[in-house]
Design a protein around this motif. Structure first.
Motif, PDB file in Angstrom:
ATOM      1  N   VAL A  24       0.827  -1.206   0.000  1.00 34.82           N
ATOM      2  CA  VAL A  24       0.000   0.000   0.000  1.00 34.82           C
ATOM      3  C   VAL A  24       0.857   1.250   0.000  1.00 34.82           C
ATOM      4  CG1 VAL A  24      -1.676   1.324   1.342  1.00 34.82           C
ATOM      5  CG2 VAL A  24      -1.878  -1.131   1.210  1.00 34.82           C
ATOM      6  N   LYS A  25       0.415   2.223  -0.751  1.00 27.92           N
ATOM      7  CA  LYS A  25       0.998   3.556  -0.663  1.00 27.92           C
ATOM      8  C   LYS A  25      -0.076   4.489  -0.147  1.00 27.92           C
ATOM      9  CE  LYS A  25       3.312   7.183  -3.230  1.00 27.92           C
ATOM     10  NZ  LYS A  25       3.386   7.848  -4.540  1.00 27.92           N
ATOM     11  N   TYR A  26       0.212   5.104   0.993  1.00 29.33           N
ATOM     12  CA  TYR A  26      -0.764   5.996   1.603  1.00 29.33           C
ATOM     13  C   TYR A  26      -0.031   7.195   2.168  1.00 29.33           C
ATOM     14  CZ  TYR A  26      -4.511   7.638   4.664  1.00 29.33           C
ATOM     15  OH  TYR A  26      -5.467   8.399   5.288  1.00 29.33           O
ATOM     16  N   ASP A  27      -0.441   8.370   1.769  1.00 28.33           N
ATOM     17  CA  ASP A  27       0.174   9.588   2.282  1.00 28.33           C
ATOM     18  C   ASP A  27       1.692   9.580   2.060  1.00 28.33           C
ATOM     19  OD1 ASP A  27      -0.332  12.047   3.344  1.00 28.33           O
ATOM     20  OD2 ASP A  27      -0.279  11.415   5.442  1.00 28.33           O
ATOM     21  N   GLY A  28       2.096   9.042   0.917  1.00 27.04           N
ATOM     22  CA  GLY A  28       3.518   9.031   0.576  1.00 27.04           C
ATOM     23  C   GLY A  28       4.334   7.925   1.216  1.00 27.04           C
ATOM     24  N   GLN A  29       3.703   7.106   2.053  1.00 29.82           N
ATOM     25  CA  GLN A  29       4.416   6.030   2.756  1.00 29.82           C
ATOM     26  C   GLN A  29       4.003   4.673   2.207  1.00 29.82           C
ATOM     27  OE1 GLN A  29       6.710   6.738   4.925  1.00 29.82           O
ATOM     28  NE2 GLN A  29       6.079   8.247   6.437  1.00 29.82           N
ATOM     29  N   PHE A  30       5.007   3.792   2.064  1.00 30.25           N
ATOM     30  CA  PHE A  30       4.722   2.424   1.614  1.00 30.25           C
ATOM     31  C   PHE A  30       4.673   1.479   2.799  1.00 30.25           C
ATOM     32  CE2 PHE A  30       6.561   4.348  -2.173  1.00 30.25           C
ATOM     33  CZ  PHE A  30       5.719   3.878  -3.162  1.00 30.25           C
ATOM     34  N   THR A  31       3.748   0.545   2.743  1.00 27.61           N
ATOM     35  CA  THR A  31       3.621  -0.468   3.786  1.00 27.61           C
ATOM     36  C   THR A  31       3.256  -1.791   3.151  1.00 27.61           C
ATOM     37  OG1 THR A  31       2.590   1.258   5.140  1.00 27.61           O
ATOM     38  CG2 THR A  31       2.554  -0.963   6.028  1.00 27.61           C
ATOM     39  N   GLY A  40      -5.538   3.408   1.292  1.00 30.94           N
ATOM     40  CA  GLY A  40      -4.521   3.824   0.327  1.00 30.94           C
ATOM     41  C   GLY A  40      -4.587   3.002  -0.937  1.00 30.94           C
ATOM     42  N   ARG A  41      -3.678   3.347  -1.846  1.00 27.67           N
ATOM     43  CA  ARG A  41      -3.654   2.672  -3.127  1.00 27.67           C
ATOM     44  C   ARG A  41      -2.849   1.384  -2.984  1.00 27.67           C
ATOM     45  NH1 ARG A  41      -1.670   1.430  -7.512  1.00 27.67           N
ATOM     46  NH2 ARG A  41      -1.923   2.143  -9.637  1.00 27.67           N
ATOM     47  N   GLY A  42      -3.418   0.274  -3.404  1.00 22.20           N
ATOM     48  CA  GLY A  42      -2.759  -1.011  -3.242  1.00 22.20           C
ATOM     49  C   GLY A  42      -2.257  -1.592  -4.545  1.00 22.20           C
ATOM     50  N   PHE A  61       6.444  -3.023  -9.007  1.00 19.06           N
ATOM     51  CA  PHE A  61       5.749  -2.105  -8.100  1.00 19.06           C
ATOM     52  C   PHE A  61       6.050  -0.651  -8.448  1.00 19.06           C
ATOM     53  CE2 PHE A  61       5.644  -5.894  -5.301  1.00 19.06           C
ATOM     54  CZ  PHE A  61       4.289  -5.886  -5.002  1.00 19.06           C
ATOM     55  N   GLU A  62       7.267  -0.402  -8.872  1.00 21.68           N
ATOM     56  CA  GLU A  62       7.622   0.966  -9.278  1.00 21.68           C
ATOM     57  C   GLU A  62       6.718   1.444 -10.405  1.00 21.68           C
ATOM     58  OE1 GLU A  62       9.733  -1.405  -8.501  1.00 21.68           O
ATOM     59  OE2 GLU A  62      11.565  -0.610  -7.588  1.00 21.68           O
ATOM     60  N   ARG A  63       6.479   0.541 -11.361  1.00 22.67           N
ATOM     61  CA  ARG A  63       5.622   0.926 -12.480  1.00 22.67           C
ATOM     62  C   ARG A  63       4.181   1.110 -12.037  1.00 22.67           C
ATOM     63  NH1 ARG A  63       5.461  -3.144 -16.416  1.00 22.67           N
ATOM     64  NH2 ARG A  63       6.976  -4.443 -15.377  1.00 22.67           N
ATOM     65  N   SER A  64       3.751   0.257 -11.136  1.00 21.43           N
ATOM     66  CA  SER A  64       2.369   0.349 -10.669  1.00 21.43           C
ATOM     67  C   SER A  64       2.133   1.627  -9.857  1.00 21.43           C
ATOM     68  CB  SER A  64       2.042  -0.876  -9.829  1.00 21.43           C
ATOM     69  OG  SER A  64       0.716  -0.811  -9.361  1.00 21.43           O
ATOM     70  N   PHE A  65       3.075   1.943  -8.975  1.00 23.40           N
ATOM     71  CA  PHE A  65       2.916   3.126  -8.121  1.00 23.40           C
ATOM     72  C   PHE A  65       3.480   4.388  -8.767  1.00 23.40           C
ATOM     73  CE2 PHE A  65       2.900  -0.142  -4.632  1.00 23.40           C
ATOM     74  CZ  PHE A  65       1.642   0.143  -4.142  1.00 23.40           C
ATOM     75  N   LYS A  66       4.211   4.228  -9.863  1.00 23.02           N
ATOM     76  CA  LYS A  66       4.894   5.352 -10.499  1.00 23.02           C
ATOM     77  C   LYS A  66       5.767   6.098  -9.483  1.00 23.02           C
ATOM     78  CE  LYS A  66       1.430   5.972 -14.103  1.00 23.02           C
ATOM     79  NZ  LYS A  66       0.617   4.772 -13.738  1.00 23.02           N
ATOM     80  N   ALA A  67       6.502   5.309  -8.709  1.00 21.01           N
ATOM     81  CA  ALA A  67       7.384   5.868  -7.684  1.00 21.01           C
ATOM     82  C   ALA A  67       8.457   4.840  -7.339  1.00 21.01           C
ATOM     83  CB  ALA A  67       6.585   6.203  -6.427  1.00 21.01           C
ATOM     84  N   ALA A  68       9.578   5.328  -6.820  1.00 24.75           N
ATOM     85  CA  ALA A  68      10.630   4.429  -6.364  1.00 24.75           C
ATOM     86  C   ALA A  68      10.233   3.803  -5.032  1.00 24.75           C
ATOM     87  CB  ALA A  68      11.938   5.197  -6.206  1.00 24.75           C
ATOM     88  N   LEU A  69      10.613   2.546  -4.845  1.00 28.75           N
ATOM     89  CA  LEU A  69      10.335   1.881  -3.585  1.00 28.75           C
ATOM     90  C   LEU A  69      11.499   2.078  -2.624  1.00 28.75           C
ATOM     91  CD1 LEU A  69       8.809  -1.646  -4.300  1.00 28.75           C
ATOM     92  CD2 LEU A  69       7.691   0.561  -4.261  1.00 28.75           C
ATOM     93  N   PRO A  70      11.213   2.343  -1.352  1.00 27.61           N
ATOM     94  CA  PRO A  70      12.299   2.392  -0.372  1.00 27.61           C
ATOM     95  C   PRO A  70      12.956   1.014  -0.282  1.00 27.61           C
ATOM     96  CG  PRO A  70      10.178   3.039   0.607  1.00 27.61           C
ATOM     97  CD  PRO A  70       9.896   2.543  -0.767  1.00 27.61           C
ATOM     98  N   PRO A  71      14.302   0.956  -0.152  1.00 25.87           N
ATOM     99  CA  PRO A  71      15.009  -0.332  -0.141  1.00 25.87           C
ATOM    100  C   PRO A  71      14.480  -1.294   0.928  1.00 25.87           C
ATOM    101  CG  PRO A  71      16.559   1.490  -0.165  1.00 25.87           C
ATOM    102  CD  PRO A  71      15.200   2.094  -0.008  1.00 25.87           C
ATOM    103  N   GLY A  72      14.162  -0.778   2.096  1.00 30.67           N
ATOM    104  CA  GLY A  72      13.663  -1.642   3.166  1.00 30.67           C
ATOM    105  C   GLY A  72      12.354  -2.309   2.816  1.00 30.67           C
ATOM    106  N   LEU A  73      11.566  -1.651   2.011  1.00 29.40           N
ATOM    107  CA  LEU A  73      10.266  -2.207   1.640  1.00 29.40           C
ATOM    108  C   LEU A  73      10.430  -3.475   0.808  1.00 29.40           C
ATOM    109  CD1 LEU A  73       7.121  -1.538   1.712  1.00 29.40           C
ATOM    110  CD2 LEU A  73       7.477  -0.832  -0.643  1.00 29.40           C
TER     111      LEU A  73
END
Ligand SMILES: [Zn+2]
Length: 82
Positions: A24-31, A40-42, A61-73
């Protein structure tokens, strides 16, 4: 009775939600949403491990969210996949 189906971002197959791990990406945070209930957007990936090796290489996931994933995620996602 209808089971909710979602699409895996790697293999693009539609599967019952319970067979997929939700990220999930919610409020700029991935979980990694292990309960499947967070707002949030899943985006989803197969839990059975067949897409485990591919999601990083394909940047699914990068393509789906159109954002870079944090390495820890990415590590957290892999931990949840068999
Ligand atoms: Zn898949």
């Amino acid at each position: 009775m209808s089971i909710p189906f979602r699409m895996c971002v790697v293999c693009r197959n539609m599967k019952p939600k319970e067979e997929l791990l939700r990220v999930v990406k919610y409020d700029g945070q991935f979980t990694v949403d292990t309960q499947g209930k967070l707002p949030g957007r899943g985006a989803y990936i197969c839990k059975n491990g067949e897409c485990r090796e591919k999601f990083e290489k394909q940047r699914s996931f990068e393509r789906s969210f159109k954002a870079a994933l944090p390495p820890g995620l990415k590590e957290n996602i892999k931990k949840e996949l068999i």
